[in-house]
Design a protein around this motif. Structure first.
Motif, PDB file in Angstrom:
ATOM      1  N   PRO A 149      57.492  44.793  47.061  1.00  0.00           N
ATOM      2  CA  PRO A 149      57.631  44.334  45.684  1.00  0.00           C
ATOM      3  C   PRO A 149      56.828  45.135  44.665  1.00  0.00           C
ATOM      4  O   PRO A 149      57.128  45.102  43.473  1.00  0.00           O
ATOM      5  CB  PRO A 149      57.132  42.885  45.756  1.00  0.00           C
ATOM      6  N   ASN A 150      55.774  45.819  45.112  1.00  0.00           N
ATOM      7  CA  ASN A 150      54.962  46.609  44.193  1.00  0.00           C
ATOM      8  C   ASN A 150      54.225  47.681  44.985  1.00  0.00           C
ATOM      9  O   ASN A 150      54.269  47.703  46.227  1.00  0.00           O
ATOM     10  CB  ASN A 150      53.973  45.719  43.427  1.00  0.00           C
ATOM     11  N   LEU A 151      53.545  48.569  44.270  1.00  0.00           N
ATOM     12  CA  LEU A 151      52.880  49.689  44.933  1.00  0.00           C
ATOM     13  C   LEU A 151      51.584  49.292  45.628  1.00  0.00           C
ATOM     14  O   LEU A 151      51.046  50.063  46.416  1.00  0.00           O
ATOM     15  CB  LEU A 151      52.577  50.798  43.910  1.00  0.00           C
ATOM     16  N   SER A 152      51.102  48.094  45.359  1.00  0.00           N
ATOM     17  CA  SER A 152      49.810  47.698  45.925  1.00  0.00           C
ATOM     18  C   SER A 152      49.918  47.105  47.313  1.00  0.00           C
ATOM     19  O   SER A 152      48.913  46.876  47.981  1.00  0.00           O
ATOM     20  CB  SER A 152      49.120  46.693  44.993  1.00  0.00           C
ATOM     21  N   ALA A 164      62.250  59.027  38.512  1.00  0.00           N
ATOM     22  CA  ALA A 164      62.453  59.328  39.932  1.00  0.00           C
ATOM     23  C   ALA A 164      62.294  60.825  40.198  1.00  0.00           C
ATOM     24  O   ALA A 164      61.655  61.226  41.185  1.00  0.00           O
ATOM     25  CB  ALA A 164      63.831  58.849  40.380  1.00  0.00           C
ATOM     26  N   VAL A 165      62.860  61.648  39.329  1.00  0.00           N
ATOM     27  CA  VAL A 165      62.732  63.103  39.507  1.00  0.00           C
ATOM     28  C   VAL A 165      61.269  63.519  39.407  1.00  0.00           C
ATOM     29  O   VAL A 165      60.791  64.362  40.181  1.00  0.00           O
ATOM     30  CB  VAL A 165      63.589  63.849  38.465  1.00  0.00           C
ATOM     31  N   LYS A 166      60.532  62.931  38.484  1.00  0.00           N
ATOM     32  CA  LYS A 166      59.102  63.264  38.351  1.00  0.00           C
ATOM     33  C   LYS A 166      58.330  62.853  39.604  1.00  0.00           C
ATOM     34  O   LYS A 166      57.471  63.597  40.093  1.00  0.00           O
ATOM     35  CB  LYS A 166      58.523  62.563  37.122  1.00  0.00           C
ATOM     36  N   ILE A 167      58.633  61.653  40.121  1.00  0.00           N
ATOM     37  CA  ILE A 167      57.944  61.169  41.320  1.00  0.00           C
ATOM     38  C   ILE A 167      58.156  62.115  42.493  1.00  0.00           C
ATOM     39  O   ILE A 167      57.199  62.536  43.160  1.00  0.00           O
ATOM     40  CB  ILE A 167      58.438  59.748  41.688  1.00  0.00           C
ATOM     41  N   PHE A 168      59.402  62.484  42.739  1.00  0.00           N
ATOM     42  CA  PHE A 168      59.694  63.268  43.933  1.00  0.00           C
ATOM     43  C   PHE A 168      59.423  64.759  43.726  1.00  0.00           C
ATOM     44  O   PHE A 168      59.142  65.472  44.694  1.00  0.00           O
ATOM     45  CB  PHE A 168      61.114  62.984  44.414  1.00  0.00           C
ATOM     46  N   SER A 169      59.436  65.223  42.484  1.00  0.00           N
ATOM     47  CA  SER A 169      58.988  66.593  42.212  1.00  0.00           C
ATOM     48  C   SER A 169      57.498  66.718  42.532  1.00  0.00           C
ATOM     49  O   SER A 169      57.050  67.727  43.087  1.00  0.00           O
ATOM     50  CB  SER A 169      59.247  66.958  40.748  1.00  0.00           C
ATOM     51  N   TRP A 214      52.670  58.353  48.236  1.00  0.00           N
ATOM     52  CA  TRP A 214      53.406  58.170  49.489  1.00  0.00           C
ATOM     53  C   TRP A 214      53.726  56.705  49.742  1.00  0.00           C
ATOM     54  O   TRP A 214      53.832  56.281  50.885  1.00  0.00           O
ATOM     55  CB  TRP A 214      52.603  58.751  50.646  1.00  0.00           C
ATOM     56  N   ARG A 215      53.908  55.961  48.687  1.00  0.00           N
ATOM     57  CA  ARG A 215      54.202  54.535  48.834  1.00  0.00           C
ATOM     58  C   ARG A 215      55.703  54.284  48.918  1.00  0.00           C
ATOM     59  O   ARG A 215      56.516  55.192  48.801  1.00  0.00           O
ATOM     60  CB  ARG A 215      53.583  53.755  47.675  1.00  0.00           C
ATOM     61  N   ARG A 216      56.050  53.013  49.090  1.00  0.00           N
ATOM     62  CA  ARG A 216      57.447  52.567  49.119  1.00  0.00           C
ATOM     63  C   ARG A 216      57.623  51.501  48.044  1.00  0.00           C
ATOM     64  O   ARG A 216      56.709  50.706  47.809  1.00  0.00           O
ATOM     65  CB  ARG A 216      57.814  52.001  50.488  1.00  0.00           C
ATOM     66  N   LEU A 217      58.796  51.491  47.428  1.00  0.00           N
ATOM     67  CA  LEU A 217      59.033  50.515  46.371  1.00  0.00           C
ATOM     68  C   LEU A 217      60.516  50.173  46.303  1.00  0.00           C
ATOM     69  O   LEU A 217      61.373  51.055  46.396  1.00  0.00           O
ATOM     70  CB  LEU A 217      58.579  51.068  45.018  1.00  0.00           C
ATOM     71  N   GLU A 218      60.799  48.873  46.145  1.00  0.00           N
ATOM     72  CA  GLU A 218      62.165  48.420  45.900  1.00  0.00           C
ATOM     73  C   GLU A 218      62.403  48.336  44.384  1.00  0.00           C
ATOM     74  O   GLU A 218      61.566  47.808  43.649  1.00  0.00           O
ATOM     75  CB  GLU A 218      62.388  47.032  46.502  1.00  0.00           C
ATOM     76  N   ILE A 219      63.532  48.859  43.949  1.00  0.00           N
ATOM     77  CA  ILE A 219      63.887  48.837  42.533  1.00  0.00           C
ATOM     78  C   ILE A 219      65.329  48.352  42.387  1.00  0.00           C
ATOM     79  O   ILE A 219      66.218  48.830  43.104  1.00  0.00           O
ATOM     80  CB  ILE A 219      63.750  50.241  41.898  1.00  0.00           C
ATOM     81  N   ALA A 245      53.639  52.829  35.514  1.00  0.00           N
ATOM     82  CA  ALA A 245      53.526  53.468  34.195  1.00  0.00           C
ATOM     83  C   ALA A 245      53.195  54.943  34.335  1.00  0.00           C
ATOM     84  O   ALA A 245      53.673  55.786  33.578  1.00  0.00           O
ATOM     85  CB  ALA A 245      52.463  52.752  33.363  1.00  0.00           C
ATOM     86  N   ASN A 246      52.373  55.252  35.332  1.00  0.00           N
ATOM     87  CA  ASN A 246      52.023  56.635  35.628  1.00  0.00           C
ATOM     88  C   ASN A 246      52.722  57.025  36.934  1.00  0.00           C
ATOM     89  O   ASN A 246      52.373  56.523  37.999  1.00  0.00           O
ATOM     90  CB  ASN A 246      50.514  56.791  35.762  1.00  0.00           C
ATOM     91  N   TYR A 247      53.720  57.900  36.852  1.00  0.00           N
ATOM     92  CA  TYR A 247      54.523  58.228  38.032  1.00  0.00           C
ATOM     93  C   TYR A 247      53.696  58.818  39.163  1.00  0.00           C
ATOM     94  O   TYR A 247      54.051  58.706  40.339  1.00  0.00           O
ATOM     95  CB  TYR A 247      55.664  59.184  37.654  1.00  0.00           C
ATOM     96  N   LYS A 248      52.561  59.441  38.837  1.00  0.00           N
ATOM     97  CA  LYS A 248      51.730  60.057  39.872  1.00  0.00           C
ATOM     98  C   LYS A 248      51.058  59.021  40.767  1.00  0.00           C
ATOM     99  O   LYS A 248      50.569  59.357  41.846  1.00  0.00           O
ATOM    100  CB  LYS A 248      50.686  60.964  39.236  1.00  0.00           C
TER     101      LYS A 248
END
Length: 315
Positions: free
Chosen positions: A205-208, A137-142, A122-127, A115-118
């Motif tokens: 599967p998730n950021l955790s 995606a642009v917000k995450i990598f910016s 430095w994690r990994r996620l499958e989408i 919900a919060n892109y920040k």
């Protein structure tokens, strides 16, 4: 922002100084990795810690090396033609460990962006492609483009090789193994000798956290036939990546050469100078062996580097 950055530089330098005073080589892998991180200042580590310069460097040593097709290497999102990308692809930051978004049809549909892109960091996620949101995606990598990886202020130690590198966003093919994640194969070299081959298949599967569904280790005496049989690939293919890895590693005191095994074979992935970032904490059944296979020596770090960082793709 400049004040925060200045404080971070002071703090990471203080952490570096502390470790230089307190650490000595030992029979503990984390300890030895931290020692390398604060003493090894060979310029080649900068080249090997940024994925655009890494690939350019590797191709000068092994011109025939196979790697995932790259659609973009850029720090300017406006040049990305999103409509031309295939349905399955990978977006990753070039200047850190992690910061990877794996867009592919094998990803569970329930996987969602945070919900919060920040919070991605430095994690990994499958989408799944149906859940991909270009704007997020642009917000995450910016956000990642503004960060310096490996300052040693919240986990592990100060990873000098990442500091000051020019960041890029890389978009490349997703390498699938039977419609799922590829197998990650690592060749660990110590002063020109292959000491450990480790492979696993990891899902995000998730950021955790992650799920490791398949993993194996092969230690000396290394059995190429057994590795090939386990991975269900021709012996010649395993022998080839071992030979290419050895050329890349040269006589560095420690280097991990990482590959991905997909349905189309082996592809070079990246180089890892700082395995675990000094933060493995004894985890995994390879830790004990890693602790005995290598002990750092500061004399190695006085060697004159023979390579320079190649120019980036966009200058």
């Amino acid at each position: 922002m400049r004040v925060v950055s200045a404080v971070q530089v002071v703090m990471r330098n203080a952490v570096t100084a502390y470790y230089r005073i307190t650490l000595r080589p030992s029979d503990d892998f984390d300890n030895n990795m931290l020692y390398k991180m604060v003493w090894d200042r060979r310029p080649i580590l900068k080249v090997m810690s940024e994925k655009v310069s890494t690939l350019k460097y590797v191709r000068t040593i092994v011109p025939e090396i196979t790697f995932a097709h790259r659609y973009h290497e850029t720090h300017d999102f406006s040049v990305i033609n999103w409509e031309s990308l295939p349905r399955n692809f990978v977006i990753k930051a070039s200047h850190g460990s992690g910061g990877v978004l794996l867009v592919h049809e094998g990803a569970p549909l329930e996987n969602k962006f945070p919900a919060n892109y920040k919070k991605f960091g430095w994690r990994r996620l499958e989408i799944h492609p149906d859940n991909f949101d270009r704007d997020i995606a642009v917000k995450i990598f910016s956000d990642l483009m503004k960060k310096t990886y490996g300052q040693g202020l919240n986990r592990g130690g100060p990873e000098w090789g990442y500091w000051g590198n020019k960041p890029h966003v890389i978009i490349e093919d997703f390498l699938s193994l039977c419609g799922e994640m590829p197998i990650h194969v690592t060749c660990n070299f110590v002063r020109g000798r292959l000491k450990l081959v480790f492979w696993d298949q990891i899902f995000y599967p998730n950021l955790s956290g992650s799920r490791d569904l398949y993993s194996r280790i092969n230690t000396p005496p290394l059995d190429i036939d057994a590795i090939a049989s386990e991975l269900r690939v021709p012996r010649s293919e395993v022998a080839k990546i071992v030979e290419q890895s050895q050329k890349i590693a040269g006589d560095l005191d420690y280097l991990r050469v990482d590959w991905l095994l997909s349905s189309d074979g082996f592809f070079f992935n990246e180089l890892t100078n700082y395995c675990g970032g000094g933060n493995l904490k004894g985890r995994g059944y390879t830790y004990e062996f890693r602790s005995t296979m290598w002990r750092p020596n500061r004399l190695d770090y006085r060697q004159e580097n023979h390579g320079e960082a190649p120019k980036s793709a966009d200058g």
